[in-house]
Design an enzyme around this catalytic site. Structure first.
Site, PDB file in Angstrom:
ATOM      1  CD  GLU A  10     -20.427  -9.599 -45.796  1.00 48.06           C
ATOM      2  OE1 GLU A  10     -20.351 -10.226 -44.854  1.00 48.06           O
ATOM      3  OE2 GLU A  10     -20.929  -8.344 -45.745  1.00 48.06           O
ATOM      4  CG  HIS A 307     -16.144 -10.339 -46.747  1.00 48.42           C
ATOM      5  ND1 HIS A 307     -16.686 -11.750 -46.730  1.00 48.42           N
ATOM      6  CD2 HIS A 307     -16.622  -9.821 -45.505  1.00 48.42           C
ATOM      7  CE1 HIS A 307     -17.261 -11.948 -45.429  1.00 48.42           C
ATOM      8  NE2 HIS A 307     -17.349 -10.949 -44.844  1.00 48.42           N
TER       9      HIS A 307
END
Length: 340
Positions: A10, A307
């Site tokens: 991420e 994420h």
């Protein structure tokens, strides 16, 4: 000592928040370099510093290199101590992201805690308060702890000034299954305005209604806050199912038409409604950590985000817990935690 490259996966602040939480729960120290290396402005921002400071306070941790702009830190955890804590970001930095750093460690502590966090409650690149209260915490509470949250004052970018309170009654986490979201019970669209012309919210709602034509007219409402809580604007789109509530949001930004923001949020909600998955795009990564600590469980979700993949990689490094992803014919992804 676990070594982490903050530019991988991420590449943002989530790596910091997950690493701090996992370090406090495992006792494993870590060093992270290239902090937020995947962002336009790398290094620690004020909200990241506050989140790490909060982890240090609740966990008796030591952290070197902690300063705004720093691109590397070393974190050595101590013992998590429950209690009454007050953290202030000092900007419109997200209160929700500070909470995410300390929530799981405190809900496994040996006594209740109460948190007050000041900062942004409705700002870009972070979940709004309503998402934490109505989407995330109900799932967490099914796993054992009892957590309640209150919004005392809204805080918008760039002023901030928001205030949230969170009460945590800890308990051991138990695995849960979240594959089915159940029947749709109600929907709602709320345009929140503080020191912003009414026309802005009206345009947002009309645009959202065009993308969500099946939503009843009475579900679109405007909420005006006192002007001294602004200037600020947020659009919240909510779908309440038997087993989960999903909230998509958009936040007013200078130079960006209200219609564009509303259309993006409404399209995301339409995409979620068209799928049968339990977790939307913003809930999925936040379930990885509590499910891993519980030692198992599974949930269905939409297309995986970076994420989520980053969260899975971190829990495997700190806990040795595997996360398995399996795509279903309807496009939903089944996420099984505790499977290699």
């Amino acid at each position: 000592m676990i070594i982490i490259d903050g530019s991988e996966g991420e590449g943002g602040g989530q790596v910091l928040r997950y690493a701090c939480a996992l370090s406090l729960m495992t006792g494993e120290a870590f060093t992270i370099g290239n902090i937020r290396g995947g962002r336009e402005k790398p290094g620690l921002m004020r909200q990241h510093v506050t989140a790490i400071e909060a982890a240090c306070v609740i966990g008796g941790a030591e952290c070197t290199g902690l300063a705004v702009g720093s691109n590397s830190i070393s974190f050595r955890p101590g013992r998590v101590t429950p209690g009454d804590y007050h953290f202030a970001v000092g900007t419109a930095g997200s209160t929700a992201l500070v909470l995410q750093t300390v929530l799981v460690p405190l809900m496994l502590a040996d006594a209740p805690s109460r948190l007050v966090i000041e900062g942004g409650t409705h700002a870009m690149a972070a979940p709004p308060f309503e998402f934490i209260e109505r989407t995330l915490l109900p799932v967490i509470n099914r796993m054992g702890p009892t957590i309640s949250a209150r919004l005392v004052r809204h805080g918008f970018f760039p002023r901030g000034g928001g205030w949230i309170e969170v009460d945590i009654v800890p308990a051991a986490l138990r695995p849960v299954e979240c594959a089915e979201r159940g029947a749709l019970r109600r929907v709602g669209a709320t345009a929140i305005l503080a020191g912003i012309p009414f026309d802005v919210g009206d345009r947002e709602l009309k645009t959202a209604a065009k993308t969500l034509p099946d939503w009843p007219p009475e579900s679109f409402v405007t909420r005006q806050l006192p002007a001294d809580q602004g200037p600020g604007n947020a659009l919240l789109l909510e779908a309440v199912f038997d087993n989960v509530t999903e909230i998509m949001s958009a936040f007013g930004k200078i130079g960006v038409p209200a219609e564009r923001l509303a259309k993006t949020a409404a399209r995301r909600m339409a995409g979620y409604l068209a799928c049968e998955a339990f977790a939307g795009p913003y809930l999925q990564d936040q379930l990885i950590l509590p499910f891993a600590i519980a030692g198992g469980g599974h949930f269905s979700t939409v297309k995986l985000s970076q994420h989520t993949l980053t969260a899975a990689a971190l829990v495997e490094r700190f806990l040795g817990t595997g996360v398995r992803f399996a795509e279903h014919e309807d496009g939903a992804i089944l996420v099984e935690v505790g499977r290699s």
